[in-house]
Design an enzyme around this catalytic site. Structure first.
Site, PDB file in Angstrom:
ATOM      1  N   HIS A 404      10.544  26.962 -73.157  1.00 54.68           N
ATOM      2  CA  HIS A 404      10.153  26.081 -71.862  1.00 54.68           C
ATOM      3  C   HIS A 404      10.276  24.564 -71.871  1.00 54.68           C
ATOM      4  O   HIS A 404       9.952  23.519 -71.818  1.00 54.68           O
ATOM      5  CB  HIS A 404       8.267  26.532 -72.522  1.00 54.68           C
ATOM      6  CG  HIS A 404       8.353  26.983 -70.954  1.00 54.68           C
ATOM      7  ND1 HIS A 404       7.096  27.428 -70.356  1.00 54.68           N
ATOM      8  CD2 HIS A 404       7.813  28.428 -71.943  1.00 54.68           C
ATOM      9  CE1 HIS A 404       7.147  28.605 -69.529  1.00 54.68           C
ATOM     10  NE2 HIS A 404       7.187  29.075 -70.232  1.00 54.68           N
ATOM     11  N   LYS A 599      -0.130  15.211 -62.459  1.00 56.16           N
ATOM     12  CA  LYS A 599       0.694  15.938 -64.328  1.00 56.16           C
ATOM     13  C   LYS A 599      -0.159  15.423 -65.428  1.00 56.16           C
ATOM     14  O   LYS A 599      -0.837  14.129 -65.225  1.00 56.16           O
ATOM     15  CB  LYS A 599       1.776  16.409 -64.052  1.00 56.16           C
ATOM     16  CG  LYS A 599       2.119  15.096 -64.273  1.00 56.16           C
ATOM     17  CD  LYS A 599       3.313  15.023 -63.495  1.00 56.16           C
ATOM     18  CE  LYS A 599       4.367  15.209 -62.390  1.00 56.16           C
ATOM     19  NZ  LYS A 599       5.362  15.653 -61.782  1.00 56.16           N
ATOM     20  N   ARG A 600      -0.128  16.110 -66.254  1.00 53.28           N
ATOM     21  CA  ARG A 600      -0.193  15.238 -67.772  1.00 53.28           C
ATOM     22  C   ARG A 600       0.426  13.971 -68.084  1.00 53.28           C
ATOM     23  O   ARG A 600       1.641  13.856 -67.824  1.00 53.28           O
ATOM     24  CB  ARG A 600      -0.111  17.032 -69.209  1.00 53.28           C
ATOM     25  CG  ARG A 600      -0.895  17.868 -69.591  1.00 53.28           C
ATOM     26  CD  ARG A 600      -2.141  17.364 -69.199  1.00 53.28           C
ATOM     27  NE  ARG A 600      -2.309  17.233 -70.983  1.00 53.28           N
ATOM     28  CZ  ARG A 600      -2.873  17.676 -71.839  1.00 53.28           C
ATOM     29  NH1 ARG A 600      -3.299  18.873 -71.467  1.00 53.28           N
ATOM     30  NH2 ARG A 600      -2.826  17.494 -72.996  1.00 53.28           N
ATOM     31  N   LYS A 605       7.460  12.411 -68.738  1.00 50.51           N
ATOM     32  CA  LYS A 605       6.268  12.596 -67.374  1.00 50.51           C
ATOM     33  C   LYS A 605       6.349  10.360 -67.000  1.00 50.51           C
ATOM     34  O   LYS A 605       7.370  10.778 -65.458  1.00 50.51           O
ATOM     35  CB  LYS A 605       5.476  12.975 -67.206  1.00 50.51           C
ATOM     36  CG  LYS A 605       5.748  14.261 -67.528  1.00 50.51           C
ATOM     37  CD  LYS A 605       4.514  15.022 -67.206  1.00 50.51           C
ATOM     38  CE  LYS A 605       4.495  16.732 -67.752  1.00 50.51           C
ATOM     39  NZ  LYS A 605       5.083  17.603 -66.471  1.00 50.51           N
ATOM     40  N   THR A 710       5.835  22.068 -62.004  1.00 52.56           N
ATOM     41  CA  THR A 710       6.001  23.082 -60.467  1.00 52.56           C
ATOM     42  C   THR A 710       4.941  22.342 -59.662  1.00 52.56           C
ATOM     43  O   THR A 710       5.134  23.341 -58.036  1.00 52.56           O
ATOM     44  CB  THR A 710       5.157  24.264 -61.519  1.00 52.56           C
ATOM     45  OG1 THR A 710       3.765  24.125 -62.478  1.00 52.56           O
ATOM     46  CG2 THR A 710       5.969  25.402 -62.365  1.00 52.56           C
ATOM     47  N   LYS A 714       4.788  22.724 -55.234  1.00 49.20           N
ATOM     48  CA  LYS A 714       2.908  22.633 -55.253  1.00 49.20           C
ATOM     49  C   LYS A 714       3.214  21.982 -53.847  1.00 49.20           C
ATOM     50  O   LYS A 714       2.261  21.841 -52.914  1.00 49.20           O
ATOM     51  CB  LYS A 714       1.793  22.457 -56.183  1.00 49.20           C
ATOM     52  CG  LYS A 714       1.375  23.552 -57.511  1.00 49.20           C
ATOM     53  CD  LYS A 714       0.981  23.107 -58.407  1.00 49.20           C
ATOM     54  CE  LYS A 714       0.872  24.782 -59.456  1.00 49.20           C
ATOM     55  NZ  LYS A 714      -0.097  23.515 -60.574  1.00 49.20           N
TER      56      LYS A 714
HETATM   57  C1  LIG Z   1       1.236  22.776 -61.517  1.00 44.54           C
HETATM   58  C2  LIG Z   1      -0.095  21.980 -62.162  1.00 44.54           C
HETATM   59  C3  LIG Z   1       0.497  21.350 -63.896  1.00 44.54           C
HETATM   60  C4  LIG Z   1       1.896  21.460 -63.488  1.00 44.54           C
HETATM   61  O1  LIG Z   1       2.384  20.025 -63.198  1.00 44.54           O
HETATM   62  P1  LIG Z   1       3.997  18.949 -63.290  1.00 44.54           P
HETATM   63  O2  LIG Z   1       3.649  17.673 -62.711  1.00 44.54           O
HETATM   64  O3  LIG Z   1       4.123  20.466 -63.458  1.00 44.54           O
HETATM   65  O4  LIG Z   1       3.525  19.103 -65.437  1.00 44.54           O
HETATM   66  C5  LIG Z   1      -0.389  20.967 -64.455  1.00 44.54           C
HETATM   67  N1  LIG Z   1      -2.077  20.450 -64.686  1.00 44.54           N
HETATM   68  C6  LIG Z   1      -2.217  21.398 -63.123  1.00 44.54           C
HETATM   69  C7  LIG Z   1      -4.219  21.425 -63.123  1.00 44.54           C
HETATM   70  C8  LIG Z   1      -1.412  22.095 -62.005  1.00 44.54           C
HETATM   71  O5  LIG Z   1      -2.311  22.653 -61.173  1.00 44.54           O
END
Ligand SMILES: *Cc1c(COP(=O)(O)O)cnc(C)c1O
Length: 869
Positions: A404, A599-600, A605, A710, A714
Site C-alpha cells: 500500500h 483525507k488524513r 498529501k 480512493t 468518490k
Molecule cells: C475514502 C476515505 C479516505 C481515503 O481518502 P484518500 O483521499 O484516498 O486518502 C479516508 N477517510 C475516509 C473517511 C474515507 O471515506
C-alpha cells in the site's frame, strides 16, 4: 519445487464438539446424500422459514416486536435511539436469514474460498446500507413513518463503526461489500477494537485533541453476532525448543483467548451475505488464582488487564509504522486466531494439506498480517509434521500480498529482540527461512553482496530488524500494488531485487475501487435517481455494472437533464451548508465554488500546499481593487481530516488552517469571495455528506507518494472535478475521463528524486524558486495571521530541504487554480464536464477490483446461494 504427496499427511484429527440436529425440524440426509423430510414436515417447515420482510405491515410488526421484547421498552414511550435499535434489530433478523443460507451454501458446495486479512475495516454506518442492499428502504421509510418516526433521523442516530484510519481501512470495507455483491465466497478477518479511531476535537486556536471513541458504549451493537461457540487460544512469550527435522516445540508463556464476533455483509440485490469475523481478546482465566490466593489482588487483575488490552484500541497512524510491542501483539493475536479458524474449516473438508492452496487463498492487506505466513509454516511443520520444504511450498501458494505504500517511514520493521521475546518460535522460523532464501539468492547471483543485504529478511543494525515487506513478498504467490504508477514504483524501487529473483510476473497491479452503492446510491440519492431515470434501466443493473454509466454521456446536450443535474448538486451543497451552519456557525453561499481536501492530514498529501495557496489567493484579493474583486470567482475551501496524535507537523498544519480561517472569514474586503473552513472529525458519515457537495476536490500529493487514493474516485463519481498531481489513481482517472476533464499540475514522479537531490546538494532559496510562495511565507512570518512562532517549524520544512516539493510545485499549482476559476465561471462548460466525468468513472467500481483479485489472483468463482423453494 515438486511435492512428494506421500510426505504429506492429512490434517491431524481434532476433537469436535458434539452437534445434533433439531429433531422434527430438519430433513435427514440419506445414504445417497438426499434430504428426506419428516413426513409432512417439508411444506410446513419451509413455509414457516423466516425470509426477508418486504411488506410494510410485517416490517412495523417486527419493529414493535423488538421494542417490546429485545429492548423491553413500552411502545408508548420511545425515543429515536430506541426506535433506531428496534429497526436495526428487525433488519438484522433479515440479514441473519441470508447470512445463514450463504454459509450453508458455502459449506455444502465447498468452493475455493478467499480470506481478506485486514487490521482495519472502516465501515461507517450500517442501517442505511443494509436497507439499500436488501432493497427494502422505501418500505422501512413508510414503516417508520407509520410508527411516528422519521427514517432519516433513525439513520442519523447510528454511530460510525470507525475501525480504521483512512483509505486502507475503507478499501477493505468496499471490497467486502463487492465480494457479497459479486457473490464471491470471501470472508474478512479483523480485530474488534473497543475504541475505534479517536474523535477529533479542534480547540479555538486550531489545536487537535483526541477523545476516545467508545463506539460500543451503548452496550449493544445490532450489527454484530457474538459467537460464544467460536474461540481460540493464542500463545505469547515462552520458549521454543528445537527438536529434529527443523521442528520445535513452543511452550510456556501466556495464553489469551480470541473470541469471535461476526459482522454480516449484505450484497446488493442478492441473497449473498458475507461475513467479517472480528476477534475480541479475553483473559484465559479471569484471575490468576495463585496470586489471588497469595493476597496479591492487583497482580491477579493485571493478567486480565493485559489480555483485554490487546484489542482495546486501534493504532491511530496512517501510512506510518510504530514499533510498539502491543501492536505486534495485536498482529499476532489476530493472525493466529484467523488462521486457526481458516484451518479448522479446511480440516472439515478431510483433504490432505497439499490441497490447501486449491481450497484457500489468503490476501494480506498490507504487511500487518505477514506473521500469518510464519504461523502457517509453524503449524504445518511443528504441529502437523509436514516436511519443511513441502510446508513452505504450501504456504507460498496460499498467500497474496498487497503493498500500500513505498514511503520508507510506513514500511514495517520489527526489532529482532522484541520479536524473539514475544514470538520465540516465529523468530526461529524467520531466521531459518532467511538462511535458505539467501542461499538460493547467492546461487542465482553469486557474489552480489548488495543484493543479499537488500533482500534479506533481516536488516542489520543495533538492533537487527525484521523487514515485513520482504517476508510478505517471499511468502506470497503474488504481490500487487494498488494503481498502475504505484505498482510500477513497487517493481522499480522497494521490490527491484525481488523482481530479479522471482521474475516480474509475480508483481502485478490491481487498481483500487470504491463501492458505488455507498458512494453514489446511498450518499447521493438525488443523483442516483436522476441517473436511473436517464438510463431507463433499473438501478440494480447499473449499480452492479458501473460501466453502464457511460449511457448518461449523451445527456450532456440535453438542456432539461443538465438543469436537473445542476439542481441535484445545488441541493447537496445546501445540505452541507446546513450542516456547516449548525456545527461551525458559518453561513455558506451554495452559488460559490465548493472546493474540498478531505483525507488524513499528512505531509505527503500536502494540505500545506493547499493552505499556502489559499493565503496566496487571499493576498491577491486583498491587493485588488473592489472592481477587480467583483470579477473574482467566489470559493469556499474546506479541509477535513485527522492527524495522528503524535504527528507534530500534521497537527501544526491544522492549526495553521484554523488560524488563517479566522482572519479570512472575518475580513470584510474578502469574505464574500473566499471562505476557509476546517470541518472537525472527518469520518465515513461526514464523507458521505461532503463528497456529493463538491464542485472540485484536491488530490495533490507529491508525485510518487500516494499509492492510489480512493477519495479521488468518490468525488469524481459524484460529479466533482479533480484538481491534482500526476500521481496514484489520478492518472488512471484522467485516462478514463479524458485529460481535458481534470486539472493537473506539478512535477512528475520520475523527476521528484532529482529535485530532492538538488534541494540537498545545491540548495536555492525559496525566493528564487517561487517568489509568490516566498511572499506567502514572509507574510505569515511577518505576523499577518498573528504570532507566527508556532508555525515557523512548518515553514522551515519548506525553506530547508522541502522534501515534498512544495516550492517546486507552487507556481504551477496557482496556475492550475486560475484555470479552475476560469472554467467554473463557464457554468455550462462545467456542468458538461461534471456529467462527462461521472459517465466515464465505471472502471473505479470495487466490483471490478474484487473480480480481478478473484480471477487473476485467488482463482475463486461466484457461488449462487441455494434457493429454498
Ligand atoms: C475514502 C476515505 C479516505 C481515503 O481518502 P484518500 O483521499 O484516498 O486518502 C479516508 N477517510 C475516509 C473517511 C474515507 O471515506
Amino acid at each position: 519445487m515438486s511435492i512428494d504427496p506421500s510426505q504429506i499427511g492429512k490434517p491431524k484429527p481434532r476433537p469436535r464438539r458434539h452437534k445434533r440436529s433439531l429433531t422434527g425440524y430438519l430433513p435427514e440426509v440419506n445414504k445417497d446424500g438426499k434430504e428426506v423430510w419428516p413426513k409432512g414436515e417439508e411444506k410446513t417447515w419451509k413455509a414457516g422459514l423466516k425470509s426477508v420482510s418486504t411488506e410494510v405491515p410485517q416490517i412495523t410488526e417486527n419493529i414493535v416486536h423488538h421494542v417490546q421484547t429485545s429492548l423491553a421498552r413500552q411502545a408508548y414511550n420511545l425515543d429515536n435511539f430506541g426506535a433506531y435499535n428496534a429497526t436495526a434489530l428487525a433488519v438484522r433478523d433479515d440479514l441473519i436469514v441470508n447470512w445463514n443460507d450463504t454459509q450453508m451454501t458455502y459449506t455444502r458446495k465447498a468452493p475455493k474460498r478467499a480470506y481478506y486479512l485486514s487490521l482495519e475495516f472502516l465501515m461507517g454506518r450500517s442501517l442505511d446500507n443494509a436497507l439499500l442492499n436488501l432493497g427494502v428502504r422505501p418500505q422501512y421509510e413508510e414503516g417508520a413513518t407509520k410508527l411516528g418516526f422519521n427514517l432519516e433521523d433513525l439513520i442519523d442516530t447510528e454511530r460510525d463503526a470507525g475501525l480504521g484510519n483512512g483509505g486502507l481501512g475503507r478499501l477493505a470495507a468496499c471490497y467486502l461489500d463487492s465480494s457479497a455483491t459479486m457473490e464471491l465466497p470471501i470472508w474478512g478477518y479483523g480485530l474488534r477494537y473497543k475504541y475505534g479511531i479517536f474523535q477529533q476535537l479542534i480547540a479555538p486556536d486550531g489545536s487537535q485533541f483526541e477523545a476516545p471513541d467508545p463506539w460500543l458504549a451503548p452496550g449493544f451493537n445490532p450489527w454484530e453476532i457474538p459467537r460464544p461457540d467460536v474461540s481460540y487460544d493464542v500463545r505469547f512469550y515462552g520458549h521454543a525448543d528445537r527438536t529434529n527435522k527443523g521442528r520445535a516445540v513452543w511452550s510456556g508463556g501466556q495464553e489469551v483467548i480470541a473470541a469471535a464476533y461476526d459482522v454480516p455483509i449484505p450484497g446488493y440485490a442478492t441473497r449473498t451475505t458475507n461475513c467479517i469475523r472480528l476477534w475480541d481478546s479475553r483473559p484465559k482465566r479471569g484471575f490468576d488464582l495463585q496470586s489471588f490466593n497469595a493476597g496479591d489482588y492487583e497482580r491477579a487483575v493485571e493478567a486480565s488487564n493485559t489480555a483485554e488490552q490487546i484489542t482495546s484500541v486501534l493504532y491511530p497512524n496512517d501510512n506510518h509504522s510504530v514499533g510498539k510491542e502491543l501492536r505486534l501483539k495485536q498482529q499476532y493475536f489476530w493472525t493466529a486466531a484467523s488462521l486457526s479458524d481458516i484451518l479448522r474449516r479446511f480440516r472439515n473438508l478431510d483433504k490432505p494439506w497439499s490441497e490447501l492452496p486449491e481450497n484457500v487463498a489468503i490476501q494480506l492487506n498490507d504487511t500487518h498480517p505477514t506473521l500469518s505466513i510464519v504461523e502457517l509454516q509453524r503449524i504445518l511443520v511443528d504441529e502437523e509434521e509436514v516436511p519443511w520444504d513441502t510446508a513452505w511450498d504450501i504456504v507460498t501458494r496460499t498467500f497474496f500480498y498487497t503493498n500500500h505504500t513505498v514511503l520508507p517511514e510506513a514500511l514495517e520493521k520489527w526489532p529482532v529482540p522484541l520479536m524473539s521475546n514475544l514470538l520465540p518460535r516465529h523468530m526461529q522460523i524467520i531466521f531459518d527461512l532467511n538462511a535458505s532464501f539467501l542461499q538460493a539468492v547467492e546461487k542465482k547471483f553469486p557474489g552480489d553482496v548488495g543484493k543479499l543485504q537488500r533482500v534479506s529478511l533481516i536488516e542489520e543494525g543495533y538492533p537487527q530488524n525484521v523487514r515485513m515487506a520482504n517476508l510478505a513478498c517471499i511468502g506470497s504467490r503474488k504481490v500487487n500494488g494498488v494503481a498502475e504508477l504505484h505498482s510500477d514504483l513497487v517493481r522499480k524501487t522497494i521490490m527491484k531485487d525481488m523482481v530479479d529473483i522471482f521474475g516480474v510476473s509475480k508483481f502485478g497491479n490491481v487498481t483500487n475501487g470504491i463501492t458505488p452503492r455507498r458512494w453514489l446510491d446511498q450518499c447521493n440519492p438525488g443523483l442516483s435517481t436522476l441517473i436511473t431515470d436517464a438510463l431507463g434501466i433499473p438501478k440494480t443493473k447499473w449499480l452492479k455494472d458501473l460501466t453502464l454509466l457511460k449511457g448518461i454521456e449523451k445527456f450532456t446536450k440535453d438542456k432539461k437533464f443538465k438543469t436537473q443535474w445542476a439542481a441535484v448538486k445545488r441541493a447537496n451543497k445546501e445540505r452541507l451548508a446546513h450542516y456547516v451552519e449548525n456545527t461551525l456557525g458559518v453561513q455558506l453561499d451554495p452559488n460559490h465554488m465548493f472546493d474540498f481536501q478531505c483525507k488524513r492530514i499528512h505531509e505527503y498529501k500536502r494540505q500545506s500546499l493547499n493552505i499556502l495557496g489559499v493565503i496566496h489567493r487571499y493576498l491577491t484579493l486583498k491587493n485588488a481593487t473592489p472592481e477587480e474583486r467583483k470579477k473574482a470567482v467566489p470559493r469556499v475551501v474546506i479541509f477535513a481530516g485527522k492527524a495522528a496524535p503524535g504527528y507534530y507537523m500534521a497537527k501544526l498544519t491544522i492549526r495553521l488552517i484554523v488560524t488563517v480561517s479566522k482572519v479570512l472569514n472575518n475580513d470584510p474586503d474578502t469574505k464574500d469571495y473566499l471562505k476557509l473552513l476546517f470541518l472537525p472529525d472527518y469520518s465515513v458519515s461526514l464523507a458521505e455528506l461532503i463528497i456529493p457537495a463538491s464542485d472540485i476536490s484536491q488530490h495533490i500529493s507529491t508525485a510518487g507518494t500516494e499509492a492510489s487514493g480512493t477519495s479521488n474516485m468518490k468525488f469524481c463519481l459524484n460529479g466533482g472535478l479533480l484538481l491534482g498531481t500526476v500521481d496514484g489513481a489520478n492518472i488512471e482517472i484522467a485516462e478514463e475521463i479524458g485529460e481535458d476533464q481534470v486539472f493537473f499540475f506539478g512535477h512528475l514522479a520520475p523527476t521528484v528524486e532529482g529535485v530532492r537531490y538538488e534541494h540537498t546538494y545545491h540548495p536555492v532559496a525559496v525566493e528564487e524558486r517561487s517568489p509568490a510562495l516566498a511572499h506567502v511565507l514572509n507574510e505569515i512570518s511577518g505576523g499577518r495571521f498573528g504570532d507566527s512562532g508556532p508555525f515557523e517549524p512548518l515553514l522551515n520544512t519548506i525553506r530547508q530541504g522541502d522534501h515534498y516539493l512544495i516550492s517546486d510545485d507552487f507556481d504551477s499549482y496557482i496556475e492550475a487554480n486560475k484555470t479552475v476559476d476560469e472554467e467554473f465561471a463557464d457554468r455550462e462548460g462545467w456542468l458538461t464536464k461534471s456529467i462527462t466525468t461521472v459517465a466515464r468513472m465505471g472502471k473505479f467500481s470495487s466490483d471490478r477490483a474484487i473480480m480481478t483479485y478473484a480471477e487473476e489472483y485467488w482463482n475463486i468463482e461466484p457461488v449462487k446461494v441455494d434457493e429454498r423453494t
